[in-house]
Design a protein around this motif. Sequence first.
Motif, PDB file in Angstrom:
ATOM      1  N   GLU A 143      37.968  76.128  57.471  1.00 49.13           N
ATOM      2  CA  GLU A 143      37.068  74.997  57.744  1.00 49.13           C
ATOM      3  C   GLU A 143      35.611  75.426  57.461  1.00 49.13           C
TER       4      GLU A 143
ATOM      5  N   SER B 168      43.977  70.746  59.778  1.00 51.81           N
ATOM      6  CA  SER B 168      44.327  72.136  59.451  1.00 51.81           C
ATOM      7  C   SER B 168      45.697  72.487  60.010  1.00 51.81           C
TER       8      SER B 168
ATOM      9  N   ALA C  70      52.986  73.824  55.251  1.00 52.25           N
ATOM     10  CA  ALA C  70      53.163  75.054  54.464  1.00 52.25           C
ATOM     11  C   ALA C  70      54.213  75.969  55.093  1.00 52.25           C
ATOM     12  N   ALA C  71      54.218  76.047  56.420  1.00 48.99           N
ATOM     13  CA  ALA C  71      55.187  76.911  57.102  1.00 48.99           C
ATOM     14  C   ALA C  71      56.608  76.404  56.865  1.00 48.99           C
TER      15      ALA C  71
ATOM     16  N   GLN D  38      38.249  68.960  62.211  1.00 45.65           N
ATOM     17  CA  GLN D  38      39.272  69.197  61.187  1.00 45.65           C
ATOM     18  C   GLN D  38      40.529  69.839  61.777  1.00 45.65           C
ATOM     19  N   ALA D  39      40.479  70.222  63.040  1.00 43.32           N
ATOM     20  CA  ALA D  39      41.565  71.011  63.638  1.00 43.32           C
ATOM     21  C   ALA D  39      42.957  70.424  63.413  1.00 43.32           C
TER      22      ALA D  39
ATOM     23  N   GLN E 191      48.376  70.836  57.866  1.00 48.39           N
ATOM     24  CA  GLN E 191      48.570  71.537  56.585  1.00 48.39           C
ATOM     25  C   GLN E 191      49.296  72.857  56.796  1.00 48.39           C
ATOM     26  N   PHE E 192      48.967  73.528  57.904  1.00 45.02           N
ATOM     27  CA  PHE E 192      49.630  74.788  58.226  1.00 45.02           C
ATOM     28  C   PHE E 192      51.117  74.545  58.472  1.00 45.02           C
TER      29      PHE E 192
ATOM     30  N   VAL F  38      49.987  80.993  56.204  1.00 41.03           N
ATOM     31  CA  VAL F  38      51.268  81.161  56.904  1.00 41.03           C
ATOM     32  C   VAL F  38      51.755  82.612  56.794  1.00 41.03           C
TER      33      VAL F  38
END
Lengths: 102, 119, 131
Positions: free
Chosen positions: A34, B19, B26-27, B15-16, B22-23, A89
């Motif tokens: 961020e 984020s 991806a995981a 944005q938390a 998105q994490f 990740v």
Amino acid sequence: MAVLHTTNKSPLQTRDLESCLRLTRPGCGILLLEDAVYGALKSAEGSDMLAEAAKDRRIYVLGPDLAARGFTPEELIAGVTVVDYGGFVDLVAEHHHVQAWV
Amino acid sequence: MKFGILVNEGPYQHQASDSAYQFAVAALAKGHEIYRVFFYNDGVNNANKLTEPPQDDRNITRQWSALAAAHNLDMVVCVAAGLRRGIKAEILAPGFNISGLGQLIQAGIEADRLVVFGD
Amino acid sequence: MSGTQAGEGGNSKVKRFMIVNRKAPYGTIYALEALEVVLIGAAFDQDVSLVFADDGVYQLKKGQQTKDIGQKNFSPTYRALGDYDVEKLYVERESLQARGLAPEDLLVPVRVLGSTELSVLMEEQDVVLSF
């Protein structure tokens, strides 16, 4: 196994990165995401502090956040690694635990 | 690997939640398991089904609901933090459940990693 | 640990949980809601410790009087943590000094650690929850 630290605020605005650096040890990983990505720009005041930290810690920058803000990896200080969310990740999986400097 | 995710901010203001989302995507794409996503502090507001952003913006609540449906995610909203902010069963979006803070501790115990997204 | 001693959660696993407080009270809700996490963590028989660093040290300042801002003064809860077997309270020395505070200014007994010692302790945890 080392610890992964995450920080998400611009060091030009808050002191979170400073605290993160003060309270972490050599060998750890630090992921800037961020607004924290601004701190790794060559042009940013104080990024020499991060360049110094990069000598004994692994510094990562979240690429999608960098691109979103109009900057490219070429504009980052030396010694930092750009990762995407998949890389984020992987970093979490490779470290013992994650500590957020929110 | 099993990941727990803690979201401590509401949608849009920070944005938390983006984020964290998105994490999580991806995981899951890498074949990891999401043990639980826990919503705390203003993060409980992510579960509000009345959320209605402009059409050209992402609907964060709907994104989480869709991800939960596709991957059978356990998404828990803290009851105390939720009540404090008016997040009750009648306005919960699909896929979200209300439960106690114990579910956060449980996620810390059972997941291999707990990742905090806040501000 | 045998299941017979398990608390509310009925857990046989004990992990080292650290709650890191780096924000001042009242201006935002983080301090209060972090405290609620601490109490639940203790009920689950986990190895819970608390760290106060940066403006988080202000959470422990003696003499908080909140009547006129219309918020509840939750600082007495820190004194009750011992009743929940939460006894590991750590304060970073550099943060205290930067704010002109001494351990006598705090409303509970704490262990004051330098940043290096504290960073070692943080690395020894299993789960770190930051507020």
